[in-house]
Design an enzyme around this catalytic site. Structure first.
Site, short mmCIF file in Angstrom:
data_model
loop_
_atom_site.label_atom_id
_atom_site.label_comp_id
_atom_site.label_asym_id
_atom_site.label_seq_id
_atom_site.Cartn_x
_atom_site.Cartn_y
_atom_site.Cartn_z
N HIS A 321 0.91 -1.17 0.12
CA HIS A 321 -0.17 -0.02 -0.30
C HIS A 321 1.08 0.93 -0.10
O HIS A 321 1.93 1.30 0.71
CB HIS A 321 -1.05 -0.22 0.96
N ASP A 378 -8.08 -5.82 0.28
CA ASP A 378 -8.28 -6.18 -1.06
C ASP A 378 -7.53 -8.07 -0.56
O ASP A 378 -8.65 -8.86 -1.01
CB ASP A 378 -8.16 -5.90 -1.99
N1 ACO Z 1 3.89 -7.83 -4.36
C1 ACO Z 1 5.25 -7.47 -5.06
N2 ACO Z 1 6.00 -6.67 -4.82
C2 ACO Z 1 5.61 -5.74 -4.10
C3 ACO Z 1 4.26 -5.84 -3.99
C4 ACO Z 1 3.04 -6.47 -3.90
N3 ACO Z 1 2.05 -6.44 -3.81
N4 ACO Z 1 4.01 -4.33 -3.83
C5 ACO Z 1 4.92 -3.46 -4.00
N5 ACO Z 1 5.51 -4.47 -4.74
C6 ACO Z 1 7.20 -3.72 -4.55
C7 ACO Z 1 7.49 -3.35 -5.72
O1 ACO Z 1 7.89 -4.15 -6.69
C8 ACO Z 1 9.07 -2.13 -4.78
O2 ACO Z 1 10.29 -3.39 -4.97
P1 ACO Z 1 11.78 -1.83 -5.46
O3 ACO Z 1 11.67 -1.41 -4.29
O4 ACO Z 1 12.68 -3.20 -5.01
O5 ACO Z 1 11.00 -1.40 -6.98
C9 ACO Z 1 8.69 -2.26 -3.87
O6 ACO Z 1 7.88 -2.86 -3.50
C10 ACO Z 1 7.57 -0.66 -3.85
O7 ACO Z 1 6.65 -0.26 -4.65
P2 ACO Z 1 5.63 0.21 -4.89
O8 ACO Z 1 5.39 -0.74 -6.28
O9 ACO Z 1 7.21 1.29 -5.51
O10 ACO Z 1 4.60 1.13 -4.09
P3 ACO Z 1 3.98 1.65 -4.25
O11 ACO Z 1 3.19 2.24 -3.46
O12 ACO Z 1 3.99 2.96 -6.21
O13 ACO Z 1 2.77 1.09 -4.96
C11 ACO Z 1 0.69 -0.02 -4.30
C12 ACO Z 1 1.56 0.67 -4.44
C13 ACO Z 1 0.43 -0.28 -6.38
C14 ACO Z 1 -0.61 -0.93 -3.68
C15 ACO Z 1 1.77 -1.64 -4.72
O14 ACO Z 1 2.03 -2.44 -3.47
C16 ACO Z 1 0.83 -3.30 -5.53
O15 ACO Z 1 0.65 -2.84 -6.46
N6 ACO Z 1 -0.06 -3.95 -4.81
C17 ACO Z 1 -0.51 -4.80 -5.71
C18 ACO Z 1 -1.74 -4.77 -6.04
C19 ACO Z 1 -2.82 -3.94 -4.56
O16 ACO Z 1 -3.52 -5.12 -3.71
N7 ACO Z 1 -3.07 -2.73 -5.31
C20 ACO Z 1 -4.88 -2.44 -3.95
C21 ACO Z 1 -4.05 -1.59 -3.59
S1 ACO Z 1 -5.81 -0.75 -1.55
C22 ACO Z 1 -6.77 -0.01 -2.53
O17 ACO Z 1 -6.26 0.57 -3.40
C23 ACO Z 1 -7.46 -0.37 -2.38
#
Ligand code: ACO
Length: 442
Positions: A321, A378
Site C-alpha cells: 500500500h 483487498d
Molecule cells: N508484490 C510484490 N512486490 C511488491 C508488491 C506486491 N504486491 N507491492 C509492492 N511491491 C514492491 C515493488 O516491486 C517495489 O519493489 P522495489 O523497491 O524493489 O522496486 C516496492 O515493493 C515498492 O512498491 P511500489 O510499487 O513502488 O509501491 P507503490 O506505493 O507505488 O504501490 C501498490 C502501491 C500499487 C498498492 C502496490 O503495492 C501493488 O501493486 N500492490 C498489489 C495491488 C494491490 O493490492 N492493490 C490494492 C491497493 S489497496 C487499494 O487501492 C484499495
C-alpha cells in the site's frame, strides 16, 4: 548551483504571537522562506504554492507520493501505526457499532446522525431507489459480456442526462440521495443484465443491504430470502470501504470535480479509476490469484518466488500500500470476519487457507519485510464476497457501493473549501526543443 534539503525550523506552532514555522530552500544563491502548515494530528507540510512565482522552481513528485493536494477534515490515516479514522472515530468502532448509512452521513456532514436525521436519510434513500424506465433500458444496449464496472460507470454518468445539475444546496442534497439510493439498483441491474435475467425492482420494506441482495438474487419467479448475516457482512464491508482520504479514485473525483463538472459525471470518473487492478480492481485479482494457486501452483511458496522475481510481472495482489507501512486495519477486521463467515456458511475454506498461508510466508520473508508490504483491504474481502455468493466480476462494484459516500464527501469538502482552485499539475518537459517543420512535406 546548490540545492539544499528544506530545513524545517519549528519556531512555535500555536499560542498567541507564535511565529508560523517555515522551511528554507536555498537555490542559486538565494534563500526562499516557505510556510509550513500543520494538521490536527501533527503532520507538517511545506507550502510551495508560491515557490514558482518567487523562484521559478516547481516541485517534482511522480505519483504524488509526497504531495498534499488539499486540507481535509474527513479521514485520518497513520500508515506507520495502522490507524484509520473517519471524522475522528476509529474504524474498528464504526465497524462494530455503526451502519453504512450512519457512516455515510458521518462522512458527508461531519457528525454521526441523530436518530431523526438517520430516519430521514433512510426514508429518502428508500424512496429514490427506482430507476426511470427509459434510463433502465440503457442496460439493454450494453454487451452482456461487458464487465459490470464500465457498465456502472456509464450508467452513473448517464444519470446526468436524466437529472438537473447539482447547482444549489437543495439540488446537491437530492443528487447525493439519488446517488446513494440508485447505486445499488444500478449495480444489481449491471449484474442481472450480464446473466440475461430480468432486472428486479427495489423493495421499500427492506434495509439498504437487504434490498441490494434482493435485487441481485431475487427473480420474478422466486422471492429471495435475505440472510441477515450476509446483509450484515455486506454492511460491514461497505463501512470499511467508505473513505480512504486522497487515494487514486478520490483524487480523480477531486480533480474532475475541480473543473466544476457535473456531479454524476465526476463520480463516474471515480468508478473508472477504481476499476484498475492496482486500486479497487485488486479484490477481483486476489481471488483469481488464490484460485490459480489452488489449481496450478500447488503452494503459496512457489507463487511468492514469482512475486519477488523482478523479471516476472507477477505481484502478490492484495499486498502492499502506498500509505500503510504496517497492517492495514481494514484487512485485520476482514480477516476475522472471513473466518466467522466461512464458519457460518460451512463452505470450503481452501481459498482462506491459501490466503493465510501466503500472508504467513510473506510476513516472514525478507523481501516483503524490507519493503513493509502487508495485506491491504483487498486481500481478504474477495474471500468473503465469494463465500456469500457475490460473483467475482462484481467484487469491484461492491467496492464502488462502499466508496460512494467518501467520494461525495470529498467533493463537497472541495466545493466548500475557500482555497478551492481547479486542479492542474505542472510538468518537467523533456521533449524536443523548437524545430523546423520538414520542408519536403506538404
Ligand atoms: N508484490 C510484490 N512486490 C511488491 C508488491 C506486491 N504486491 N507491492 C509492492 N511491491 C514492491 C515493488 O516491486 C517495489 O519493489 P522495489 O523497491 O524493489 O522496486 C516496492 O515493493 C515498492 O512498491 P511500489 O510499487 O513502488 O509501491 P507503490 O506505493 O507505488 O504501490 C501498490 C502501491 C500499487 C498498492 C502496490 O503495492 C501493488 O501493486 N500492490 C498489489 C495491488 C494491490 O493490492 N492493490 C490494492 C491497493 S489497496 C487499494 O487501492 C484499495
Amino acid at each position: 548551483m546548490t540545492l539544499r534539503d528544506p530545513n524545517i525550523e519549528t519556531m512555535g506552532t500555536s499560542g498567541e504571537g507564535a511565529a508560523q514555522p517555515t522551511a528554507q530552500l536555498t537555490f542559486d544563491g538565494k534563500t526562499f522562506e516557505l510556510p509550513v502548515i500543520e494538521g490536527s494530528e501533527g503532520e507538517r507540510a511545506v507550502d510551495i504554492s508560491r515557490l514558482r512565482g518567487e523562484s521559478g522552481l516547481i516541485t517534482f513528485d511522480p505519483g504524488f507520493a509526497n504531495t498534499g493536494a488539499c486540507r481535509s477534515a474527513i479521514t485520518f490515516i497513520d500508515g506507520e501505526k495502522g490507524i484509520l479514522r473517519y471524522r475522528g472515530y476509529p474504524i474498528e468502532e464504526l465497524a462494530k457499532r455503526s451502519t453504512f448509512l450512519e457512516v455515510s452521513w458521518l462522512l458527508l456532514y461531519g457528525e454521526l446522525p441523530t436518530s431523526e436525521q438517520l430516519e430521514n436519510l433512510k426514508q429518502e434513500v428508500t424512496v429514490h431507489t427506482m430507476l426511470h424506465e427509459d434510463y433502465r433500458r440503457l442496460f439493454d444496449f450494453m454487451p452482456k459480456s461487458a464487465h459490470p464496472m464500465p457498465v456502472s460507470a456509464a450508467a452513473v454518468a448517464a444519470l446526468s442526462t436524466f437529472y438537473r445539475e447539482a447547482d444549489t444546496e437543495d439540488r446537491i442534497h437530492r443528487a447525493i440521495v439519488r446517488l446513494l439510493a440508485k447505486m445499488p439498483t444500478i449495480a444489481a441491474c449491471a449484474y442481472k443484465h450480464s446473466i440475461g435475467q430480468p432486472t428486479m425492482y427495489p423493495r421499500n420494506d427492506l434495509d439498504y443491504c437487504s434490498n441490494f441482495l434482493h435485487m441481485m438474487y431475487g427473480t420474478p419467479c422466486e422471492e429471495y430470502e435475505v440472510d441477515p448475516v450476509i446483509a450484515k457482512a455486506i454492511d460491514l464491508l461497505l463501512i470499511l470501504h467508505a473513505d480512504h482520504e486522497q487515494n487514486c479514485s478520490t483524487s480523480t473525483v477531486r480533480l474532475v470535480g475541480s473543473s466544476q463538472a457535473n456531479l454524476y459525471a465526476t463520480i463516474a470518473s471515480g468508478i473508472s479509476a477504481l476499476w484498475g487492478p492496482l486500486h479497487g480492481g485488486a479484490n477481483q485479482k486476489v481471488i483469481e490469484m488464490l484460485e490459480r494457486i489452488a489449481v496450478e501452483e500447488g503452494s503459496a511458496d512457489v507463487f511468492l518466488r514469482k512475486a519477488k522475481d523482478k523479471n516476472n510481472v507477477t505481484r502478490l495482489m492484495g499486498f502492499g500500500h502506498r500509505v500503510y507501512k504496517s497492517y492495514d486495519p481494514r484487512a485485520a477486521i476482514l480477516k476475522d470476519t472471513c473466518k466467522e463467515i466461512l464458519a457460518r456458511m460451512g463452505g470450503s475454506n481452501r481459498l482462506l487457507e491459501i490466503a493465510m498461508r501466503l500472508e504467513e510466508v510473506a510476513l516472514s520473508d525478507e523481501y516483503f519485510v524490507e519493503r513493509k508490504l502487508y495485506p491491504n483491504v483487498d486481500f481478504y474481502s474477495g474471500v468473503i464476497y465469494q463465500a456469500i455468493g457475490i460473483p467475482v466480476n462484481m467484487f469491484t462494484v461492491m467496492f464502488t457501493l462502499g466508496r460512494l459516500p467518501g467520494w461525495i464527501a470529498q467533493w463537497l469538502e472541495m466545493r466548500n473549501d475557500p482555497a478551492f482552485r481547479i486542479g492542474r499539475p505542472r510538468q518537467v518537459y523533456t521533449g524536443h526543443e523548437q524545430r523546423s517543420y520538414p520542408t519536403d512535406r506538404g
